[in-house]
Design an enzyme around this catalytic site. Structure first.
Site, mmCIF file in Angstrom:
data_model
loop_
_atom_site.group_PDB
_atom_site.id
_atom_site.type_symbol
_atom_site.label_atom_id
_atom_site.label_comp_id
_atom_site.label_asym_id
_atom_site.label_seq_id
_atom_site.Cartn_x
_atom_site.Cartn_y
_atom_site.Cartn_z
ATOM 1 N N LYS A 1 2.002 0.681 14.900
ATOM 2 C CA LYS A 1 3.431 0.633 15.235
ATOM 3 C C LYS A 1 3.826 -0.461 16.228
ATOM 4 C CE LYS A 1 5.175 3.680 12.618
ATOM 5 N NZ LYS A 1 4.817 2.886 11.435
ATOM 6 N N PRO B 1 -2.938 1.488 19.044
ATOM 7 C CA PRO B 1 -2.760 0.913 17.700
ATOM 8 C C PRO B 1 -2.880 1.891 16.535
ATOM 9 C CG PRO B 1 -4.871 0.255 18.639
ATOM 10 C CD PRO B 1 -4.147 0.979 19.709
ATOM 11 N N HIS C 1 0.858 -1.194 0.000
ATOM 12 C CA HIS C 1 0.000 0.000 0.000
ATOM 13 C C HIS C 1 0.888 1.236 0.000
ATOM 14 C CE1 HIS C 1 -4.118 -1.695 1.412
ATOM 15 N NE2 HIS C 1 -3.465 -2.564 0.672
ATOM 16 N N TYR D 1 4.917 6.747 9.257
ATOM 17 C CA TYR D 1 3.988 5.638 8.978
ATOM 18 C C TYR D 1 4.697 4.501 8.253
ATOM 19 C CZ TYR D 1 -0.483 3.328 8.152
ATOM 20 O OH TYR D 1 -1.512 2.416 8.160
ATOM 21 N N TYR E 1 -8.585 5.965 7.909
ATOM 22 C CA TYR E 1 -8.641 6.370 9.319
ATOM 23 C C TYR E 1 -9.652 7.519 9.372
ATOM 24 C CZ TYR E 1 -4.233 3.811 10.132
ATOM 25 O OH TYR E 1 -3.257 2.837 10.230
HETATM 26 P P1 FAD Z 1 2.962 -10.903 21.905
HETATM 27 O O1 FAD Z 1 2.394 -11.021 20.543
HETATM 28 O O2 FAD Z 1 2.073 -10.449 23.003
HETATM 29 O O3 FAD Z 1 3.586 -12.316 22.266
HETATM 30 C C1 FAD Z 1 4.015 -12.626 23.575
HETATM 31 C C2 FAD Z 1 3.865 -14.124 23.795
HETATM 32 O O4 FAD Z 1 4.317 -14.448 25.107
HETATM 33 C C3 FAD Z 1 2.413 -14.563 23.715
HETATM 34 O O5 FAD Z 1 2.278 -15.615 22.790
HETATM 35 C C4 FAD Z 1 2.067 -15.003 25.138
HETATM 36 O O6 FAD Z 1 1.153 -16.090 25.180
HETATM 37 C C5 FAD Z 1 3.439 -15.389 25.664
HETATM 38 N N1 FAD Z 1 3.529 -15.345 27.141
HETATM 39 C C6 FAD Z 1 2.917 -14.495 27.997
HETATM 40 N N2 FAD Z 1 3.210 -14.829 29.268
HETATM 41 C C7 FAD Z 1 4.023 -15.897 29.206
HETATM 42 C C8 FAD Z 1 4.642 -16.702 30.192
HETATM 43 N N3 FAD Z 1 4.435 -16.492 31.502
HETATM 44 N N4 FAD Z 1 5.417 -17.733 29.791
HETATM 45 C C9 FAD Z 1 5.597 -17.997 28.468
HETATM 46 N N5 FAD Z 1 5.011 -17.265 27.499
HETATM 47 C C10 FAD Z 1 4.243 -16.241 27.864
HETATM 48 N N6 FAD Z 1 1.019 -3.657 15.601
HETATM 49 C C11 FAD Z 1 1.431 -3.211 14.372
HETATM 50 O O7 FAD Z 1 2.651 -3.071 14.149
HETATM 51 N N7 FAD Z 1 0.550 -2.950 13.358
HETATM 52 C C12 FAD Z 1 -0.792 -3.073 13.528
HETATM 53 O O8 FAD Z 1 -1.552 -2.882 12.567
HETATM 54 C C13 FAD Z 1 -1.265 -3.479 14.839
HETATM 55 N N8 FAD Z 1 -2.583 -3.619 15.079
HETATM 56 C C14 FAD Z 1 -2.984 -4.097 16.303
HETATM 57 C C15 FAD Z 1 -4.339 -4.237 16.510
HETATM 58 C C16 FAD Z 1 -4.789 -4.716 17.746
HETATM 59 C C17 FAD Z 1 -6.278 -4.845 17.960
HETATM 60 C C18 FAD Z 1 -3.853 -5.079 18.780
HETATM 61 C C19 FAD Z 1 -4.330 -5.628 20.113
HETATM 62 C C20 FAD Z 1 -2.500 -4.935 18.564
HETATM 63 C C21 FAD Z 1 -2.050 -4.438 17.334
HETATM 64 N N9 FAD Z 1 -0.698 -4.283 17.080
HETATM 65 C C22 FAD Z 1 -0.297 -3.796 15.854
HETATM 66 C C23 FAD Z 1 0.299 -4.614 18.113
HETATM 67 C C24 FAD Z 1 0.940 -6.001 17.910
HETATM 68 O O9 FAD Z 1 -0.045 -6.981 17.817
HETATM 69 C C25 FAD Z 1 1.924 -6.324 19.052
HETATM 70 O O10 FAD Z 1 2.820 -5.262 19.163
HETATM 71 C C26 FAD Z 1 2.674 -7.646 18.833
HETATM 72 O O11 FAD Z 1 1.852 -8.755 19.049
HETATM 73 C C27 FAD Z 1 3.891 -7.762 19.755
HETATM 74 O O12 FAD Z 1 4.515 -9.020 19.588
HETATM 75 P P2 FAD Z 1 5.306 -9.702 20.791
HETATM 76 O O13 FAD Z 1 5.800 -11.001 20.257
HETATM 77 O O14 FAD Z 1 6.284 -8.741 21.353
HETATM 78 O O15 FAD Z 1 4.217 -9.929 21.914
HETATM 79 C C1 DHB Z 2 -4.787 -2.444 11.570
HETATM 80 C C2 DHB Z 2 -4.591 -2.092 12.868
HETATM 81 C C3 DHB Z 2 -4.090 -0.837 13.136
HETATM 82 O O1 DHB Z 2 -3.866 -0.465 14.390
HETATM 83 C C4 DHB Z 2 -3.778 0.057 12.133
HETATM 84 O O2 DHB Z 2 -3.301 1.291 12.428
HETATM 85 C C5 DHB Z 2 -3.956 -0.318 10.843
HETATM 86 C C6 DHB Z 2 -4.454 -1.586 10.560
HETATM 87 C C7 DHB Z 2 -5.348 -3.784 11.263
HETATM 88 O O3 DHB Z 2 -5.580 -4.557 12.185
HETATM 89 O O4 DHB Z 2 -5.581 -4.058 10.084
#
Ligand code: FAD
Ligand code: DHB
Length: 390
Positions: free
Chosen positions: A297, A293, A72, A385, A201
């Site tokens: 980022k 979100p 995109h 972005y 957005y």
């Molecule tokens: P997590 O994905 O949280 O993984 C951590 C892992 O550790 C999990 O699997 C968990 O089960 C495990 N864990 C927890 N406790 C323990 C324990 N005690 N022992 C062993 N394992 C454990 N980011 C973007 O960049 N772009 C987007 O468009 C975007 N949209 C989002 C939309 C929503 C609705 C949400 C909620 C988040 C969004 N994010 C987005 C953020 C993104 O999803 C997170 O930043 C990302 O998942 C971080 O990855 P991580 O591996 O650091 O953590």
């Molecule tokens: C999505 C989530 C976001 O927070 C964003 O800024 C853009 C897209 C998504 O889940 O598609």
């Protein structure tokens, strides 16, 4: 058990680091509290910066993303029904983002780990940390009734915001910065054609809305809701009706609705923990920082942590050079804070804040007017972005 790097958390951060290290022959073990199915059932990020996409390719996991992900080079900001396009490519010398779901990306990482015979242990609990300040840290965990011990050189806390790693850093060392926003996002996934080929957005008097997608047959929509709302308060019909009211007229009329296949509410929070290293424990991803979100980022901030950690470990094991690891916290935090600033700014620009006074409303309106009157402001939005370099 003995390994070089013990990684807590089998989300994108932990799996990506595990895969990168394994490709370089650096032995590691991933401990994940949930089952693989549970991790893959979580619907989260959808927009990847090219830095993240590049790391997927370095990790030899980029084939499906390259085939199925959508490039995109722009998105829309709508304000009370008027839609204007942000030309990402035009303002950044040709850069873009990749629309590819975190669920798919995590599936690709799990499959790659499996193919290489990577050691990912699921359904564990009660991780405890020992001797973090020594050269021989170890951790213990429970699986079923058994307590196991892993001795390693380094421990990586990639266990998300609620995981135990960050809490293993003594309170007099750890500094936490937090802002909680007075609303959440209600997200719906539906097997419908996205209303727009590029993300919208939308700021409206009724609150923020976002039109996103996972593919041309899978849509992802969000609306701002009060923190007191629960998923049960929102039938599919109520969600679609409210979304329409927050979109420009043409999109409201064209919106294809259908049954939700996932519906969840996420609270909005900005959070940073400093430092990201304590002895031989290194924090990465959501374990150390959370963004609201709005700027997409979260996952992308994890990418730079993993990049710095991977290169630090590589230099340590291949050349006995610890500079990268010593500088990890400082370097990672420098980029983390810029992603924090951008996410906070986009959230402030686009949402309805229940406690805003007339002055705050004027500032928000002026922020939007300034954005679309200034090439410099548009360039700043676009370069953040698509992702700052790392
Ligand atoms: P997590 O994905 O949280 O993984 C951590 C892992 O550790 C999990 O699997 C968990 O089960 C495990 N864990 C927890 N406790 C323990 C324990 N005690 N022992 C062993 N394992 C454990 N980011 C973007 O960049 N772009 C987007 O468009 C975007 N949209 C989002 C939309 C929503 C609705 C949400 C909620 C988040 C969004 N994010 C987005 C953020 C993104 O999803 C997170 O930043 C990302 O998942 C971080 O990855 P991580 O591996 O650091 O953590
Ligand atoms: C999505 C989530 C976001 O927070 C964003 O800024 C853009 C897209 C998504 O889940 O598609």
């Amino acid at each position: 058990m003995k390994t070089k790097v013990g990684i807590i958390g089998g989300g994108p951060s932990g799996l990506m680091l595990s895969q990168l290290l394994d490709l370089q022959g650096i032995d590691n073990i991933v401990l994940e509290r949930q089952s693989r199915e549970y991790v893959l059932g979580r619907i989260r990020a959808g927009v990847l910066e090219h830095g993240f996409a590049k790391l997927m390719r370095v990790a030899k996991c980029g084939d499906r993303m390259d085939a199925e992900g959508e490039l995109h080079d722009g998105f829309f900001i709508a304000e009370n029904g008027v839609k204007r396009r942000i030309d990402l490519a035009g303002h950044t010398g040709g850069n873009s983002v990749v629309v590819y779901g975190q669920t798919e990306l995590t599936r690709d990482l799990y499959e790659a780990r499996e193919k290489m015979g990577g050691n990912v242990i699921h359904n564990i609990d009660d991780v405890e940390f020992f001797d973090l300040k020594s050269d021989a840290p170890y951790l213990t965990y429970k699986r079923g009734d058994e307590i196991n011990r892993i001795d390693c050189d380094f421990i990586i806390g990639a266990d998300g915001f609620h995981g135990p790693s960050r809490k293993a850093i003594p309170k007099d060392v750890l500094r936490e910065y937090e802002k909680v926003y007075p609303f959440g996002w209600l997200g719906v996934m539906s097997q419908t054609k996205p209303v727009s080929p590029e993300l919208i957005y939308s700021k409206s008097n009724r609150g923020f809305a976002l039109c996103s997608m996972r593919s041309q047959v899978l849509s992802r929509y969000y609306i701002q809701v009060p923190l007191t709302d629960t998923v049960d308060d929102w039938s599919d019909d109520a969600f679609w009706a409210e979304l329409k009211l927050r979109l420009p007229t043409a999109e409201a009329a064209a919106l294809e609705t259908g049954p939700s296949i996932e519906k969840s509410i996420a609270p909005l929070r900005s959070f940073v923990a400093e430092p990201m290293r304590y002895g031989n424990l290194f924090l990465a991803g959501d374990a150390a920082h959370i963004v609201p979100p709005t700027g997409a980022k979260g996952l992308n901030s994890a990418a730079s942590d993993i990049y710095y950690l991977y290169h630090g470990m590589l230099a340590h094991y291949k050349n006995g050079d610890d500079t990268g690891l010593e500088q990890y916290s400082e370097k990672a935090l420098a980029r983390v804070w810029k992603a924090q600033r951008f996410s906070w700014w986009m959230t402030s620009l686009l949402h309805t804040f229940p406690d805003n006074n007339a002055f705050d409303d004027k500032m928000q309106k002026t922020d939007m007017e300034y954005l679309f009157s200034s090439e410099a402001a548009l360039t700043s939005l676009a370069e953040n972005y698509v992702g700052l370099p790392f």
